[in-house]
Design an enzyme around this catalytic site. Structure first.
Site, short mmCIF file in Angstrom:
data_model
loop_
_atom_site.label_atom_id
_atom_site.label_comp_id
_atom_site.label_asym_id
_atom_site.label_seq_id
_atom_site.Cartn_x
_atom_site.Cartn_y
_atom_site.Cartn_z
CE LYS A 1 61.64 46.82 42.15
NZ LYS A 1 61.28 45.92 43.01
CB SER B 1 70.66 37.12 47.46
OG SER B 1 70.29 37.48 48.77
#
Length: 355
Positions: A81, A186
């Site tokens: 990440k 989203s």
């Protein structure tokens, strides 16, 4: 700040890399949890943290989650990440910052592959790609894997919510089922539209109240303040915003028998999975139900290398397997009495050679 090695979420990460480019205005963390199955894949987020130590902790938790997510999705990718630290007020990113982040990724020689996450866009991925090829989620031709992962995540979460409704409520469809959705960006917004088409009853909330109101008006749904969504009496609570929202207090206050949503790291601590189990709540482990986005960008990256199918149909076929994976977790949890979150973690750790 204590040593990174002593942090509760360190979990034997293979690498934690800190980057600073003062001229470009970049301060970033890239955490690589595992490359056992392949290069560490996971999005980069652009976020303001009250303390830089919080950014490191976030990167550690999210990268471990990506190891588990990629393994459980059957992808030949490890977990990593990236976090780009934003100043207070989360100012707009600059091309110089993004290019510097691309150079940071390139310095890792392919051990980390980035993609879009919170605060980032596919246009940002293009700017990063000017400095490294180890990036996915780029604009792509119609019918191909890649692009914005959010809509594909929403497809997988929708399938997972339907599976949770079957398992937890004994219903074959979402028609008439009351779903309280936290976060309508989203993923949460895409999920809401799909559930509305199914005939579900929806209550929506978002930190951006105007966004929740607008979507509620569009779908004929109800909306509540963000602070109230977790205590709405509903059949399903679906978290689709930031993580660590399932705490001792919030779990005790939940009024839904099913929790299934796309937010990462929903459990605030390792013991909260047991608290969910003790309340008799069916829980869909987040990194299993929300794998649609990483499946999309991973197949884009692998397809460009000629290693895996790189079409949208390939992506949808893999996303369609999410309910089957959830069912396997719930079945083992029901048989053993072990929380679904712990069952999933054990399965994932075994897959990455840490079982």
């Amino acid at each position: 700040m204590p040593s990174i090695f002593d942090l509760p979420d360190f979990d034997n990460h293979e690498g934690v890399h800190l980057f600073r480019d003062a001229d470009a205005g970049l301060t970033a963390v890239i955490a690589i949890h595992s490359t056992h199955l392949g290069p560490a894949a996971g999005g980069a987020r652009y976020w303001h943290y009250a303390d830089s130590a919080d950014a490191v902790t976030d990167a550690l938790r999210l990268s471990r989650g990506m190891s588990y997510k990629n393994a459980m999705a059957g992808l030949p990718m490890g977990g990593g990440k990236g976090v780009i630290l934003a100043d207070a007020g989360t100012p707009p990113k600059t091309r110089e910052q993004l290019a510097a982040f691309g150079r940071a990724i390139e310095s890792l020689n392919g051990r980390y592959v980035t993609a879009e996450d919170v605060g980032m866009s596919d246009a940002d991925m293009l700017a990063i790609a000017s400095e490294t090829r180890h990036v996915s989620g780029l604009p792509v031709a119609s019918g191909m894997a890649g692009g914005d992962p959010g809509p594909l995540t929403a497809i997988g979460v929708h399938l997972g919510v339907l599976a949770a409704i079957r398992r937890g409520l004994g219903k074959d469809s979402a028609k008439g089922v009351h779903v309280a959705i936290q976060g309508v960006g989203s993923v949460g917004g895409g999920l809401a539209r799909k559930l509305a088409a199914d005939g579900a009853k929806l209550t929506l909330a978002d930190v951006n109240a105007d966004r929740a109101k607008a979507l509620a008006a569009e779908l004929g749904a109800q909306w509540v303040d963000a602070d109230d969504i977790m205590t709405v009496e509903a059949d399903v609570f679906s978290p689709n915003a930031l993580g660590a929202i399932l705490t001792e207090a919030s779990i005790a206050a939940l009024k839904a028998p099913v929790v299934a949503g796309g937010a990462n790291n929903q459990l605030a601590t390792a013991t909260d999975g047991q608290r969910v189990q003790d309340r008799g709540i069916l829980y869909a482990p987040d990194y299993v139900i929300n794998a649609g986005g990483i499946i999309n960008v991973a197949l884009e990256y692998l397809g460009a290398q000629g290693r895996e199918g790189g079409s949208r149909d390939d992506v949808l076929a893999r996303i369609a397997q999410i309910p089957e994976r959830l069912e396997a977790i719930w079945a083992e949890s029901a048989t053993t009495g072990i929380p679904a979150s712990d069952v999933a973690d054990t399965m994932a750790r075994r897959l990455i050679g840490r079982g």
